[in-house]
Design a protein around this motif. Structure first.
Motif, PDB file in Angstrom:
ATOM      1  N   THR A   1     -12.674   1.384  -3.032  1.00 38.62           N
ATOM      2  CA  THR A   1     -11.995   0.244  -3.635  1.00 38.62           C
ATOM      3  C   THR A   1     -11.509   0.590  -5.029  1.00 38.62           C
ATOM      4  O   THR A   1     -12.241   1.149  -5.841  1.00 38.62           O
ATOM      5  CB  THR A   1     -12.944  -0.967  -3.720  1.00 38.62           C
ATOM      6  OG1 THR A   1     -13.483  -1.230  -2.426  1.00 38.62           O
ATOM      7  CG2 THR A   1     -12.201  -2.199  -4.212  1.00 38.62           C
ATOM      8  N   ASP A   2     -10.257   0.248  -5.305  1.00 34.66           N
ATOM      9  CA  ASP A   2      -9.682   0.461  -6.632  1.00 34.66           C
ATOM     10  C   ASP A   2     -10.393  -0.385  -7.695  1.00 34.66           C
ATOM     11  O   ASP A   2     -11.086  -1.355  -7.378  1.00 34.66           O
ATOM     12  CB  ASP A   2      -8.198   0.061  -6.619  1.00 34.66           C
ATOM     13  CG  ASP A   2      -7.286   1.242  -6.348  1.00 34.66           C
ATOM     14  OD1 ASP A   2      -7.793   2.325  -6.010  1.00 34.66           O
ATOM     15  OD2 ASP A   2      -6.054   1.065  -6.468  1.00 34.66           O
ATOM     16  N   ALA A   3     -10.106  -0.054  -8.928  1.00 33.87           N
ATOM     17  CA  ALA A   3     -10.636  -0.832 -10.046  1.00 33.87           C
ATOM     18  C   ALA A   3     -10.122  -2.264 -10.039  1.00 33.87           C
ATOM     19  O   ALA A   3     -10.737  -3.145 -10.654  1.00 33.87           O
ATOM     20  CB  ALA A   3     -10.288  -0.155 -11.361  1.00 33.87           C
ATOM     21  N   ASP A   4      -8.995  -2.526  -9.339  1.00 33.79           N
ATOM     22  CA  ASP A   4      -8.479  -3.899  -9.283  1.00 33.79           C
ATOM     23  C   ASP A   4      -9.338  -4.815  -8.416  1.00 33.79           C
ATOM     24  O   ASP A   4      -9.118  -6.032  -8.363  1.00 33.79           O
ATOM     25  CB  ASP A   4      -7.020  -3.919  -8.813  1.00 33.79           C
ATOM     26  CG  ASP A   4      -6.822  -3.460  -7.366  1.00 33.79           C
ATOM     27  OD1 ASP A   4      -7.816  -3.321  -6.621  1.00 33.79           O
ATOM     28  OD2 ASP A   4      -5.661  -3.240  -6.978  1.00 33.79           O
TER      29      ASP A   4
ATOM     30  N   GLY B   1       0.835  -1.197   0.000  1.00 33.39           N
ATOM     31  CA  GLY B   1       0.000   0.000   0.000  1.00 33.39           C
ATOM     32  C   GLY B   1       0.871   1.249   0.000  1.00 33.39           C
ATOM     33  O   GLY B   1       1.727   1.414   0.863  1.00 33.39           O
ATOM     34  N   VAL B   2       0.642   2.138  -0.963  1.00 33.04           N
ATOM     35  CA  VAL B   2       1.420   3.369  -1.065  1.00 33.04           C
ATOM     36  C   VAL B   2       0.521   4.573  -0.772  1.00 33.04           C
ATOM     37  O   VAL B   2      -0.526   4.754  -1.407  1.00 33.04           O
ATOM     38  CB  VAL B   2       2.051   3.517  -2.466  1.00 33.04           C
ATOM     39  CG1 VAL B   2       2.876   4.803  -2.542  1.00 33.04           C
ATOM     40  CG2 VAL B   2       2.930   2.315  -2.787  1.00 33.04           C
ATOM     41  N   ASN B   3       0.929   5.366   0.215  1.00 36.00           N
ATOM     42  CA  ASN B   3       0.297   6.641   0.560  1.00 36.00           C
ATOM     43  C   ASN B   3      -1.160   6.484   0.972  1.00 36.00           C
ATOM     44  O   ASN B   3      -1.447   6.241   2.136  1.00 36.00           O
ATOM     45  CB  ASN B   3       0.480   7.643  -0.572  1.00 36.00           C
ATOM     46  CG  ASN B   3       1.940   7.980  -0.808  1.00 36.00           C
ATOM     47  OD1 ASN B   3       2.750   7.937   0.120  1.00 36.00           O
ATOM     48  ND2 ASN B   3       2.298   8.300  -2.036  1.00 36.00           N
ATOM     49  N   ASP B   4      -2.121   6.619   0.060  1.00 29.12           N
ATOM     50  CA  ASP B   4      -3.537   6.549   0.433  1.00 29.12           C
ATOM     51  C   ASP B   4      -4.087   5.125   0.398  1.00 29.12           C
ATOM     52  O   ASP B   4      -5.245   4.916   0.739  1.00 29.12           O
ATOM     53  CB  ASP B   4      -4.375   7.454  -0.469  1.00 29.12           C
ATOM     54  CG  ASP B   4      -4.337   7.044  -1.933  1.00 29.12           C
ATOM     55  OD1 ASP B   4      -3.333   6.441  -2.352  1.00 29.12           O
ATOM     56  OD2 ASP B   4      -5.311   7.342  -2.658  1.00 29.12           O
ATOM     57  N   ALA B   5      -3.282   4.136   0.002  1.00 34.70           N
ATOM     58  CA  ALA B   5      -3.718   2.734  -0.023  1.00 34.70           C
ATOM     59  C   ALA B   5      -3.348   2.079   1.307  1.00 34.70           C
ATOM     60  O   ALA B   5      -2.175   1.994   1.650  1.00 34.70           O
ATOM     61  CB  ALA B   5      -3.060   1.993  -1.180  1.00 34.70           C
ATOM     62  N   VAL B   6      -4.351   1.616   2.033  1.00 34.27           N
ATOM     63  CA  VAL B   6      -4.093   1.165   3.401  1.00 34.27           C
ATOM     64  C   VAL B   6      -4.268  -0.338   3.599  1.00 34.27           C
ATOM     65  O   VAL B   6      -3.606  -0.933   4.451  1.00 34.27           O
ATOM     66  CB  VAL B   6      -4.980   1.933   4.406  1.00 34.27           C
ATOM     67  CG1 VAL B   6      -6.462   1.637   4.209  1.00 34.27           C
ATOM     68  CG2 VAL B   6      -4.558   1.659   5.843  1.00 34.27           C
TER      69      VAL B   6
END
Length: 258
Positions: free
Chosen positions: A220-223, A76-81
């Protein structure tokens, strides 16, 4: 399912926990400015295989994800937790990186996470976020003892995070662990003391305080996997697997190497 491990199984859990911690520390040293997240995933795959262990993630396909996770570590980078799926991204100076790893060896799983800032830059608020999750984890572990309840752990974690001024999301949190990665009981990162499952020796818990700087809402991301802060703010996540003992809690995911 809630498992209580015997002394033989606990010995294996210690070995698995130390392996998880050692891999995370190796990855932290290697994760510098210019490192690609896909390289981190490949390094993790190689270290798991070398240790004769098995990834808990690569084939993981729970109801909240989109198909098998397909990777060996969460990045997780920055805003991805949470549940950060590695992708073609090169780390920059000042990025806040979270690495979350779970593996199984000899039939016992262990789970841990670390957050740290890459490079020399120290963006405002990043270290405070990380330190808050570390303090909250320490408080949760201190509250984990025979006869206590999961609500006591949740309350201890939440008290630290709230005092630090962060909103707390209780949808995802700590959990039981043993022969599989995710088991009951659920241990949210805020709660009421005296409530929940009663702790007894031999129970393994993965405690994982995580926060977002200014929101409790996830997107949630597109992934279909990566969970980010709804506002784009920075995030942090710290986790240990612990064993409830006769007189307290033992941290299983401490590194053996310096």
């Amino acid at each position: 399912m809630i498992e209580i491990l015997n002394s033989t199984e606990l010995a294996r859990a210690r070995e698995t926990g130390a392996l998880v911690a050692d891999i995370l520390q190796t990855l932290k040293r290697r994760s510098t400015v210019g490192t690609n997240l896909l390289d981190i995933d490949r390094w993790t795959e190689a270290m798991i295989a070398e240790a004769g262990a098995v990834s808990c993630y690569v084939d993981y396909a729970p109801s909240f994800g989109r198909g098998p996770f397909g990777h060996y570590i969460c990045t997780g980078v920055n805003d991805a937790v949470l549940h950060g799926r590695p992708y073609d991204y090169t780390l920059a100076d000042g990025d806040l990186l979270t690495l979350d790893l779970a593996v199984s060896r000899d039939g016992v799983a262990a789970d841990a996470a670390i957050s740290f800032v890459v490079g020399d830059a120290r963006p405002r608020g990043s270290i405070a976020l990380i330190k808050a999750t570390e303090r909250a984890l320490a408080a949760g572990i201190a509250a984990a003892r025979p006869g206590a309840r999961t609500g006591d752990i949740s309350h201890a974690i939440g008290a630290v995070l709230h005092e630090a001024g962060y909103p707390v999301n209780t949808q995802f949190g700590g959990h039981g662990i043993g022969s599989t990665m995710h088991q009951e009981p659920h241990v949210p990162n805020s709660g009421r003391p005296g409530r929940g499952h009663k702790l007894r020796p031999g129970l393994l818990l993965a405690l994982e305080p995580w926060v977002m700087a200014d929101t409790a809402e996830l997107v949630t991301d597109a992934d279909g996997w990566t969970l980010r802060s709804a506002t784009g703010c920075r995030t942090a996540h710290t986790e240990h697997t612990i064993a409830i003992t006769d007189d307290g809690a033992e941290i299983l995911t401490l590194p053996r190497q310096a």
